[in-house]
Design a protein around this motif. Sequence first.
Motif, short mmCIF file in Angstrom:
data_model
loop_
_atom_site.label_atom_id
_atom_site.label_comp_id
_atom_site.label_asym_id
_atom_site.label_seq_id
_atom_site.Cartn_x
_atom_site.Cartn_y
_atom_site.Cartn_z
N ALA A 100 0.82 -1.21 0.00
CA ALA A 100 0.00 0.00 0.00
C ALA A 100 0.85 1.26 0.00
N LYS A 101 1.98 1.23 0.71
CA LYS A 101 2.84 2.40 0.80
C LYS A 101 3.50 2.74 -0.54
N LYS A 102 3.61 1.75 -1.41
CA LYS A 102 4.26 1.97 -2.70
C LYS A 102 3.32 2.58 -3.74
N ILE A 103 2.02 2.56 -3.46
CA ILE A 103 1.05 3.08 -4.43
C ILE A 103 0.84 4.57 -4.20
N THR A 104 1.13 5.37 -5.20
CA THR A 104 0.96 6.83 -5.06
C THR A 104 0.13 7.41 -6.21
N THR A 105 -0.57 6.54 -6.93
CA THR A 105 -1.39 7.00 -8.05
C THR A 105 -2.74 7.50 -7.54
N PHE A 106 -3.51 8.12 -8.43
CA PHE A 106 -4.85 8.59 -8.08
C PHE A 106 -5.76 7.41 -7.77
N PHE A 107 -6.73 7.63 -6.88
CA PHE A 107 -7.81 6.67 -6.72
C PHE A 107 -8.67 6.75 -7.97
N ASP A 148 -9.55 -1.57 0.04
CA ASP A 148 -8.56 -1.85 1.08
C ASP A 148 -7.54 -0.72 1.16
N ARG A 149 -7.15 -0.21 0.01
CA ARG A 149 -6.20 0.91 -0.01
C ARG A 149 -6.84 2.16 0.60
N LEU A 150 -8.11 2.39 0.27
CA LEU A 150 -8.83 3.53 0.83
C LEU A 150 -8.84 3.45 2.35
N SER A 151 -9.10 2.26 2.88
CA SER A 151 -9.12 2.07 4.32
C SER A 151 -7.75 2.36 4.92
N PHE A 152 -6.70 1.90 4.26
CA PHE A 152 -5.33 2.13 4.73
C PHE A 152 -5.03 3.63 4.82
N VAL A 153 -5.36 4.35 3.76
CA VAL A 153 -5.07 5.78 3.69
C VAL A 153 -5.90 6.58 4.70
N VAL A 154 -7.21 6.31 4.75
CA VAL A 154 -8.09 7.06 5.63
C VAL A 154 -7.73 6.84 7.10
N HIS A 155 -7.44 5.61 7.48
CA HIS A 155 -7.06 5.34 8.87
C HIS A 155 -5.74 6.03 9.22
N LYS A 156 -4.83 6.08 8.26
CA LYS A 156 -3.54 6.76 8.50
C LYS A 156 -3.75 8.26 8.69
N THR A 281 -0.06 7.04 0.12
CA THR A 281 -0.32 6.15 1.24
C THR A 281 0.72 6.37 2.32
N ARG A 282 1.53 7.37 2.17
CA ARG A 282 2.46 7.79 3.23
C ARG A 282 2.44 9.31 3.26
N PRO A 283 2.78 9.93 4.37
CA PRO A 283 2.74 11.39 4.45
C PRO A 283 3.59 12.06 3.38
N LEU A 284 3.11 13.15 2.87
CA LEU A 284 3.82 13.91 1.84
C LEU A 284 3.97 15.34 2.32
N TYR A 285 5.21 15.77 2.54
CA TYR A 285 5.45 17.14 3.02
C TYR A 285 5.37 18.08 1.83
N ILE A 286 4.44 19.01 1.87
CA ILE A 286 4.27 19.94 0.76
C ILE A 286 3.79 21.27 1.31
N SER A 287 4.23 22.34 0.73
CA SER A 287 3.79 23.66 1.18
C SER A 287 2.85 24.25 0.13
N TYR A 288 2.10 25.28 0.52
CA TYR A 288 1.24 25.96 -0.44
C TYR A 288 2.06 26.55 -1.59
N ALA A 289 3.27 26.98 -1.28
CA ALA A 289 4.12 27.57 -2.33
C ALA A 289 4.39 26.55 -3.42
N VAL A 290 4.70 25.31 -3.02
CA VAL A 290 4.96 24.24 -3.98
C VAL A 290 3.68 23.91 -4.75
#
Length: 306
Positions: A100-107, A148-156, A281-290
């Motif tokens: 699940a952590k390796k998937i970063t595509t759109f739902f 299952d992926r949705l559950s993983f992401v939402v719970h995180k 599926t893992r935190p992504l550090y991003i700012s509004y500027a980016v």
Amino acid sequence: MDITALEYQLKHVAATMGRTLNIDERQHIKLSLIKLKELQGLDEVFFWGRINGITKDYYIALGLRFKGHKGFPQKTLYWANSSFAFAPLPAVRTEFASAAKKITTFFTGEHEKVLQAVPHKHEEPIDLDSESIDLPTGEVAKDFTELDRLSFVVHKIEKDCHVVPQGAYKLTPIHEIRLNDIFQGLSKEEMTKIDMYQHFRVPETKEKVEQLERNEGILQTDIFDSLAADKPKGAWSLRIKEGYISFIRSLLWPGYSFFHVATTTEFWGVYLSLIHISEPTRPLYISYAVFCLKKKKKKKKTKKKQ
């Protein structure tokens, strides 16, 4: 978000984050969650947020049961698509955490879509391109789907981002968490400090865990982990709107925002997908500027094509 104040709360979200729900979505969500609360016997039910999909979006609700649950209320997350028929999210399948952590595509919005197949009876073994999957004894192997992926992401996200102001809840003598009936909101001075906001989850920091073990948290309101203790430092952005509304944004999960009106009991949080950034599926550090830079670049490319 409180379904009885959905319109008012979404106005602040729209003005600050530039995202909201349309009228049709609001009406269906309010009616569906009122029905859900009654049918499931929930003490509280909230609109949690929306996860964008390519063909369909996912709508998430959070139900709470306080009575009879010692230490922390029972949380139940529910999901629905455009039918707005809410059902409990499946339990997080920890055996697929690595995949699940390796998937970063759109739902996509297709909840039955298979993302990771597993060997079934009379089938040849399948190379999963990950660690071996250990299924609990006696369980039939099931494919890892988008639901299952949705559950993983939402719970995180729920674990990382559910914010409440300090003092909003208390621990009773029978060790149940309840709304603090004498909470009058943070003062205008208190609301400017990030350490006055806490995670609404079972405490994880040593200080808070030991406090509860020694029964020192009874009738206390400082019982949850503070946002100020989060790592990495600077994971939260705190601003004051119009002099009396605090606005907190997660830089790890950019779709999450929290609001609190000073000296009142009004506070709410919501997760609304960023349109141009897929849910990781893992935190992504991003700012509004980016984020704004990405939007600007996309606009320039569109003009060149024209």
